[in-house]
Design an enzyme around this catalytic site. Structure first.
Site, PDB file in Angstrom:
ATOM      1  N   HIS A 194       0.884  -1.193   0.175  1.00 41.35           N
ATOM      2  CA  HIS A 194       0.100   0.246   0.152  1.00 41.35           C
ATOM      3  C   HIS A 194       0.852   1.275   0.083  1.00 41.35           C
ATOM      4  O   HIS A 194       0.355   2.222   0.765  1.00 41.35           O
ATOM      5  CB  HIS A 194      -0.995   0.225   1.407  1.00 41.35           C
ATOM      6  CG  HIS A 194      -1.677  -1.007   1.494  1.00 41.35           C
ATOM      7  ND1 HIS A 194      -3.279  -1.318   0.668  1.00 41.35           N
ATOM      8  CD2 HIS A 194      -1.774  -2.204   1.785  1.00 41.35           C
ATOM      9  CE1 HIS A 194      -3.641  -2.196   1.174  1.00 41.35           C
ATOM     10  NE2 HIS A 194      -2.782  -3.127   1.755  1.00 41.35           N
ATOM     11  N   SER A 206      18.623  16.892 -17.409  1.00 38.86           N
ATOM     12  CA  SER A 206      17.851  18.150 -17.625  1.00 38.86           C
ATOM     13  C   SER A 206      18.547  19.046 -18.292  1.00 38.86           C
ATOM     14  O   SER A 206      19.891  18.999 -18.260  1.00 38.86           O
ATOM     15  CB  SER A 206      17.923  18.852 -16.001  1.00 38.86           C
ATOM     16  OG  SER A 206      17.320  19.950 -15.995  1.00 38.86           O
ATOM     17  N   LYS A 225      21.811  16.215 -13.040  1.00 37.25           N
ATOM     18  CA  LYS A 225      20.607  15.440 -12.678  1.00 37.25           C
ATOM     19  C   LYS A 225      20.459  14.302 -13.649  1.00 37.25           C
ATOM     20  O   LYS A 225      20.990  14.130 -14.603  1.00 37.25           O
ATOM     21  CB  LYS A 225      19.290  16.218 -13.306  1.00 37.25           C
ATOM     22  CG  LYS A 225      17.819  15.898 -12.559  1.00 37.25           C
ATOM     23  CD  LYS A 225      17.015  16.777 -12.817  1.00 37.25           C
ATOM     24  CE  LYS A 225      15.682  16.438 -11.971  1.00 37.25           C
ATOM     25  NZ  LYS A 225      15.147  15.432 -12.690  1.00 37.25           N
ATOM     26  N   GLU A 236      11.132   5.109 -18.370  1.00 40.73           N
ATOM     27  CA  GLU A 236      10.228   6.133 -19.003  1.00 40.73           C
ATOM     28  C   GLU A 236       9.772   5.485 -20.457  1.00 40.73           C
ATOM     29  O   GLU A 236       8.635   5.413 -20.760  1.00 40.73           O
ATOM     30  CB  GLU A 236      10.627   7.423 -18.959  1.00 40.73           C
ATOM     31  CG  GLU A 236      10.760   8.332 -17.398  1.00 40.73           C
ATOM     32  CD  GLU A 236      11.356   9.375 -17.461  1.00 40.73           C
ATOM     33  OE1 GLU A 236      11.909   9.859 -18.546  1.00 40.73           O
ATOM     34  OE2 GLU A 236      11.653   9.961 -16.447  1.00 40.73           O
TER      35      GLU A 236
END
Length: 460
Positions: A184, A314, A320, A327
């Site tokens: 959960h 980025s 980054k 993705e």
């Protein structure tokens, strides 16, 4: 010299570019249908192999002369020797055309006939009477559909197995690295990272099993059914010969021993196999999301694992790193899930003796298979292969977790254990501190009962 020539079909004369290898029916299709992606070249190549096999089968039954058969075979071989850029020039039709694939079948017939004519202009090779002999678009196009799909699924299975093998390596590497489990999205009892990976691996093993169990239905070929399934105008033994030749070429055991009325009017095999691909896609979303969430941070997220820095993450934030492979594979998976609706609805459109959504079914199926094959391969090699753990971070989160209180429950009871966990959360102290302060547990008992490794079920 004119830049076009005139050819005639059953509807009359048609202007065709002078240097084009196709004929009148292809030209009409080009004029009438211009929207969307081109018919996949992998399907065209299978169609060409079928035309070669058909010529030989017709020759065996003396339905066409050996001279004509050899010319058709030579023409096909010449076309198959071209690279994709060259081949595309001769096969320009789009997917969104007639629902039977007739115009693509005729495109193939016309191009083969014209190449044969260039090889020997003294022997007349006709698109319909010779190249298409014993066939109809209604049976030869779905035959090509199933063969092409079977080949695509074979490649997909290899990619899935490669990911399974890489996960197996990581499972063994991190089998005894303890981390907190989560249910959960909340803290749960400890597991090892190897155990968590074993769940991913088993999921994919099941998905691969589903594909292997179902993909045999793609090996049933419609060839020999001709226009409506009765076999009208097909020479004896034609279907069996084609199935054997396709088996020899592609190393897959194809069969023509199937109900032709089913093969022309339904595409249940493609539908059900794509359903397994959809299941794989949904499971890949889960696995990729687990990886990117566990790698989130590196300092303001879970931060339990590290993923490779494949490219700058980025355009404005230096240093980054983003989970780009996760993705990519999840985007591809979403597309596959959407594609399943396209195939499901298209497969329902078997009106009487023929399904009339054939081109969009095979185009969509191939898109799904190719998307999954490519993104799985990249996900495996560019993310999973380079995955490492932050073991200190994992230990920190286990030590801070309140759910290791579950180990106390058999000794002091559920209610008393819950009180300790709630008090620890309220006071902002560790579970160990709250347990000792409760008076229910001694320091020695706590150390004996609360052992995260033992809680994973792996012997210490």
């Amino acid at each position: 010299m004119s830049d076009y020539r005139i050819e005639e079909d059953a509807l009359g004369p048609v202007k065709i570019p002078a240097d084009a290898l196709w004929g009148a029916q292809t030209q009409r299709s080009l004029q009438n249908f211009s929207t969307g992606e081109k018919m996949p070249l992998v399907l065209i190549k299978v169609m060409l192999q079928l035309k070669k096999a058909a010529a030989l089968a017709n020759q065996d039954e003396k339905a066409i002369s050996a001279e004509k058969a050899s010319l058709i075979v030579a023409a096909v071989n010449q076309l198959l020797s071209l690279d994709d850029v060259q081949l595309r020039k001769d096969f320009p039709l789009v997917v969104y055309q007639t629902g039977s694939g007739t115009q693509t079948n005729m495109n193939v017939n016309e191009v083969v006939a014209n190449v044969a004519k260039k090889l020997n202009s003294k022997v007349e090779i006709l698109p319909n009477d010779d190249v298409n002999h014993s066939q109809s678009s209604n049976d030869i196009f779905p035959t090509a559909m199933n063969i092409t799909a079977a080949l695509a699924v074979e490649k997909l299975e290899v990619a899935v197995q490669h990911l399974i093998d890489k996960l197996d390596e990581k499972q063994k590497e991190f089998w005894r690295v303890v981390k907190i489990g989560r249910t959960h999205l909340q803290d749960a009892t400890p597991i090892t990272f190897g155990q968590e990976i074993s769940g991913w691996k088993s999921t994919l093993e099941h998905d691969l099993g589903y594909l292997k169990e179902l993909n045999g239905t793609l090996n049933e070929l419609a060839v020999g059914g001709t226009a409506v399934g009765t076999g009208l105008n097909a020479v004896p033994h034609f279907a069996e010969t084609i199935a054997q030749k396709m088996s020899d070429i592609y190393g897959i055991k194809f069969t023509a021993d199937s109900n032709k009325f089913y093969e022309l009017a339904a595409h249940s095999g493609l539908n059900v196999v794509h359903g397994a691909m959809k299941t794989l896609a949904s499971d890949l979303i889960k696995i990729a999301n687990d990886v990117r969430f566990l790698a989130s941070g590196p300092r303001a997220g879970y931060g339990e694992i590290n993923i490779p820095a494949n490219e700058p993450g980025s355009s404005i934030m230096p240093g980054k790193v983003n989970p780009t492979q996760a993705e990519a594979i999840t985007m591809a998976a979403v597309r596959v899930i959407g594609n399943d609706v396209v195939i499901l609805l298209s497969a329902s459109q078997g009106n009487f003796e023929m399904n009339v959504y054939k081109p969009v079914i095979i185009s969509t199926f191939l898109e799904s298979a190719e998307l999954l094959t490519g993104t799985i391969s990249n996900f495996t090699d560019l993310m999973i292969a380079g995955l490492t753990v932050n073991q200190d971070r994992m230990k920190e989160l286990v030590d801070r977790s309140l759910m290791i209180v579950t180990a106390l429950s058999p000794h002091i009871g559920y209610h008393a254990s819950a009180k300790i966990a709630q008090q620890a959360q309220k006071d902002g102290v560790t579970l160990h501190q709250a347990a000792i302060q409760s008076g229910k547990v001694t320091n020695a008992q706590y150390d004996q009962w609360v052992d995260p490794m033992k809680m994973t079920g792996i012997d210490g």
